[in-house]
Design a protein around this motif. Structure first.
Motif, mmCIF file in Angstrom:
data_model
loop_
_atom_site.group_PDB
_atom_site.id
_atom_site.type_symbol
_atom_site.label_atom_id
_atom_site.label_comp_id
_atom_site.label_asym_id
_atom_site.label_seq_id
_atom_site.Cartn_x
_atom_site.Cartn_y
_atom_site.Cartn_z
ATOM 1 N N TRP A 1 0.054 3.772 -3.036
ATOM 2 C CA TRP A 1 -0.463 5.094 -2.680
ATOM 3 C C TRP A 1 0.615 6.170 -2.800
ATOM 4 O O TRP A 1 0.335 7.301 -3.212
ATOM 5 N N ILE B 1 0.208 9.479 -5.060
ATOM 6 C CA ILE B 1 0.264 10.799 -4.401
ATOM 7 C C ILE B 1 1.396 11.637 -4.969
ATOM 8 O O ILE B 1 1.218 12.817 -5.284
ATOM 9 N N LYS C 1 0.821 -1.210 0.000
ATOM 10 C CA LYS C 1 0.000 0.000 0.000
ATOM 11 C C LYS C 1 0.855 1.261 0.000
ATOM 12 O O LYS C 1 0.490 2.262 -0.621
#
Length: 331
Positions: A217, A221, A213
């Protein structure tokens, strides 16, 4: 400032969790930036995506190549040093930019500019000076510092090449940003594959200790905020003065250092504090010196009297002779 801080700390978190795939991580960021530029262009007439032109692409090979090499060294430096030390490791950006610009234009910088460069260089050497009592994890590696110096050098070369490359993009910074991101992705792709980084990600997925993750992510981002940073940088240069811009950068360095200590438990020493203060002071002094300079007189060039083969080269010379204010800022 917010976009830049997010980029540094999310990048650092991903590189801490996935240190073996820096090129794949960078490639994903570049692709996301390109896709977001396309999406923005669909809703805003101000964002113009350039047409694919091989002649223009060849002209932009130097600036794109230097950009991606600088990004790679920047990423490797951030991977190998603490987040709070990152600004120090790249502390030679201003002196190297002045040196590269002076070499390119074959002109000696004014005395006050040399003083500013000397102050910044002093801050860099104070920051990297050996200190006793540091835990081994906090001691910056020689390789990390080497990456930092190379990153600063390529940033300096890139700042000079941008000036010569803008005419090939209709003097549009957005078009140049598009070419740079897309071209950098194309260049980094084969090296990423040669380093077998996609296969390494597949292998890491089988490791129960790997936090997938963070990588997924973090990639999304940083890709999004990298795009925002490009837009924010252009807006900042457009609507603020050089002094305001540099004070903002100095404040960001302080916040970045404090966040590094708080989030990653980085070690903050007296040498590092003094180094950041000296580097920021020298950079702000340089900005003040440049703001006090009057615009240099441009030598008249009769473009109509020049043959077609030399016209574009002369137009670039005129650009080099134009007043330089915001374009000489260093990040």
């Amino acid at each position: 400032m917010f976009a830049a801080l997010v980029m540094v700390f999310v990048n650092k978190a991903v590189l801490n969790s996935s240190p073996d795939v820096p090129l794949l991580f960078l490639f994903i960021q570049l692709i996301i930036a390109v896709l977001l530029l396309h999406a923005t262009a669909a809703f805003s007439a101000r964002i113009e995506i350039p047409r694919l032109d091989l002649h223009v692409a060849r002209k932009l090979v130097p600036v794109v190549t230097v950009n991606i090499v600088g990004l790679v060294f920047n990423t490797l430096c951030l991977r190998d040093v603490e987040a709070s030390f990152f600004q120090i490791a790249r502390g030679l950006v201003l002196p190297l930019t002045i040196a590269v610009s002076s070499t390119t234009t074959q002109t000696a910088p004014p005395g006050r500019v040399l003083v500013a460069a000397g102050i910044v260089a002093t801050g860099f050497f104070v920051g990297i000076a050996p200190e006793g009592g540091l835990p081994s994890a906090a001691v910056p590696s020689t390789l990390g510092l080497f990456y930092g110096v190379l990153s600063a050098l390529f940033i300096a070369i890139h700042s000079v090449l941008v000036k010569a490359s803008l005419p090939h993009c209709n003097n549009s910074t957005i078009q140049l940003a598009y070419w740079t991101n897309a071209g950098s992705a194309v260049i980094v792709l084969p090296f990423m594959l040669l380093n077998r980084e996609p296969a390494k990600v597949v292998a890491m997925m089988a490791d129960a200790e790997w936090n997938m993750k963070v990588f997924v992510w973090g990639s999304l981002i940083t890709g999004f905020f990298g795009f925002l940073l490009c837009i924010a940088g252009l807006l900042s240069i457009k609507v603020t003065s050089p002094i305001t811009h540099m004070f903002s950068s100095a404040a960001r360095s302080v916040i970045q250092t404090l966040l590094g200590v708080g989030l990653f438990h980085d070690v903050l020493t007296i040498n590092r504090v003094v180094s950041l203060v000296v580097i920021s002071s020298g950079t702000m002094y340089y900005t003040w010196v440049k703001s006090q300079e009057g615009p240099p007189p441009a030598r008249p060039v009769d473009l109509e009297a020049i043959g077609n083969g030399d016209r574009h080269r002369k137009e670039e010379e005129v650009l080099w002779q134009a007043p330089e204010k915001d374009s000489e800022r260093t990040d």
